[in-house]
Write a protein that holds these residues in place. Sequence first.
Motif, PDB file in Angstrom:
ATOM      1  N   GLN A  24       0.879  -1.168   0.000  1.00 30.88           N
ATOM      2  CA  GLN A  24       0.000   0.000   0.000  1.00 30.88           C
ATOM      3  C   GLN A  24       0.916   1.217   0.000  1.00 30.88           C
ATOM      4  OE1 GLN A  24      -3.569  -0.437   0.263  1.00 30.88           O
ATOM      5  NE2 GLN A  24      -3.642   1.685  -0.381  1.00 30.88           N
ATOM      6  N   GLY A  25       0.992   1.889  -1.141  1.00 24.61           N
ATOM      7  CA  GLY A  25       1.885   3.047  -1.248  1.00 24.61           C
ATOM      8  C   GLY A  25       3.328   2.631  -1.041  1.00 24.61           C
ATOM      9  N   ALA A  70      16.525  -4.834   3.390  1.00 28.56           N
ATOM     10  CA  ALA A  70      17.048  -3.539   3.851  1.00 28.56           C
ATOM     11  C   ALA A  70      15.935  -2.526   4.094  1.00 28.56           C
ATOM     12  CB  ALA A  70      18.051  -2.994   2.846  1.00 28.56           C
ATOM     13  N   ASP A  71      14.752  -2.760   3.523  1.00 26.38           N
ATOM     14  CA  ASP A  71      13.609  -1.859   3.704  1.00 26.38           C
ATOM     15  C   ASP A  71      12.773  -2.197   4.937  1.00 26.38           C
ATOM     16  OD1 ASP A  71      14.106  -0.429   1.263  1.00 26.38           O
ATOM     17  OD2 ASP A  71      13.249  -2.133   0.164  1.00 26.38           O
ATOM     18  N   VAL A  72      13.077  -3.301   5.594  1.00 27.27           N
ATOM     19  CA  VAL A  72      12.277  -3.726   6.748  1.00 27.27           C
ATOM     20  C   VAL A  72      12.526  -2.791   7.925  1.00 27.27           C
ATOM     21  CG1 VAL A  72      11.870  -5.577   8.425  1.00 27.27           C
ATOM     22  CG2 VAL A  72      12.146  -6.128   5.994  1.00 27.27           C
ATOM     23  N   VAL A  73      11.427  -2.248   8.451  1.00 28.26           N
ATOM     24  CA  VAL A  73      11.517  -1.326   9.588  1.00 28.26           C
ATOM     25  C   VAL A  73      10.950  -1.935  10.870  1.00 28.26           C
ATOM     26  CG1 VAL A  73      11.508   0.759   8.172  1.00 28.26           C
ATOM     27  CG2 VAL A  73       9.331  -0.185   8.983  1.00 28.26           C
ATOM     28  N   ARG A 125       9.656   1.958   1.825  1.00 32.11           N
ATOM     29  CA  ARG A 125      10.626   2.366   0.806  1.00 32.11           C
ATOM     30  C   ARG A 125      10.509   3.838   0.423  1.00 32.11           C
ATOM     31  NH1 ARG A 125       8.017  -1.049  -4.024  1.00 32.11           N
ATOM     32  NH2 ARG A 125       6.080   0.086  -4.105  1.00 32.11           N
ATOM     33  N   GLY A 126       9.821   4.619   1.232  1.00 34.62           N
ATOM     34  CA  GLY A 126       9.682   6.042   0.954  1.00 34.62           C
ATOM     35  C   GLY A 126      10.994   6.761   1.209  1.00 34.62           C
ATOM     36  N   ALA A 127      11.031   8.008   0.836  1.00 36.11           N
ATOM     37  CA  ALA A 127      12.241   8.811   1.020  1.00 36.11           C
ATOM     38  C   ALA A 127      12.555   8.966   2.500  1.00 36.11           C
ATOM     39  CB  ALA A 127      12.059  10.181   0.373  1.00 36.11           C
ATOM     40  N   MET A 128      13.799   8.731   2.875  1.00 36.12           N
ATOM     41  CA  MET A 128      14.210   8.907   4.256  1.00 36.12           C
ATOM     42  C   MET A 128      14.149  10.397   4.588  1.00 36.12           C
ATOM     43  SD  MET A 128      14.634   5.881   5.208  1.00 36.12           S
ATOM     44  CE  MET A 128      15.365   6.074   6.803  1.00 36.12           C
ATOM     45  N   GLY A 129      13.693  10.695   5.762  1.00 35.15           N
ATOM     46  CA  GLY A 129      13.626  12.091   6.170  1.00 35.15           C
ATOM     47  C   GLY A 129      12.371  12.791   5.688  1.00 35.15           C
ATOM     48  N   ASP A 130      11.442  12.052   5.048  1.00 33.71           N
ATOM     49  CA  ASP A 130      10.196  12.635   4.575  1.00 33.71           C
ATOM     50  C   ASP A 130       9.338  13.007   5.778  1.00 33.71           C
ATOM     51  OD1 ASP A 130       7.821  13.302   3.374  1.00 33.71           O
ATOM     52  OD2 ASP A 130       7.444  11.342   2.488  1.00 33.71           O
ATOM     53  N   LYS A 131       9.130  14.259   6.008  1.00 36.06           N
ATOM     54  CA  LYS A 131       8.393  14.758   7.180  1.00 36.06           C
ATOM     55  C   LYS A 131       6.923  15.012   6.872  1.00 36.06           C
ATOM     56  CE  LYS A 131      12.238  15.642   9.631  1.00 36.06           C
ATOM     57  NZ  LYS A 131      12.922  14.536  10.103  1.00 36.06           N
TER      58      LYS A 131
END
Length: 133
Positions: A24-25, A70-73, A125-131
């Motif tokens: 989803q997104g 690597a995308d697993v949070v 997988r979104g941009a890191m630091g996306d606020k």
Amino acid sequence: MSRQLISSGSPFEAQVGYSRAVVQGDWCFVAGTTGTDPETKTMPDSVADQATNALRVIGAALEEAGFAFADVVRVTYYITDPAYWDELGQATAPVFGTIRPAASCVVAGLIKPNMKIEIEATAYRGAMGDKSS
């Protein structure tokens, strides 16, 4: 926002009504995955071997969805005996040792007596630091 359903072909997917993973997104949610060998359809006795098999299935679902380990949070481990905790690292440390997602471990009963572990994962997988979220 489109929704992508990933199947691993498990008979439980149709029987119970779920997907191995849902994208989803920028998110990928991987369902609880047990340790059945995806090729032989047998369940090994060792919790480390079961975890290795579960991670193979999770890795394949992530890859099909366009993600990687690597995308697993977030990862959650469900084990049937707290004594399995020490052995579990044999399988999980090589995969998550440098990624170090947020993790939980729950001691619980699973649906079949030979199942010792179930693993679920969430990837982003979104941009890191996306606020913006």
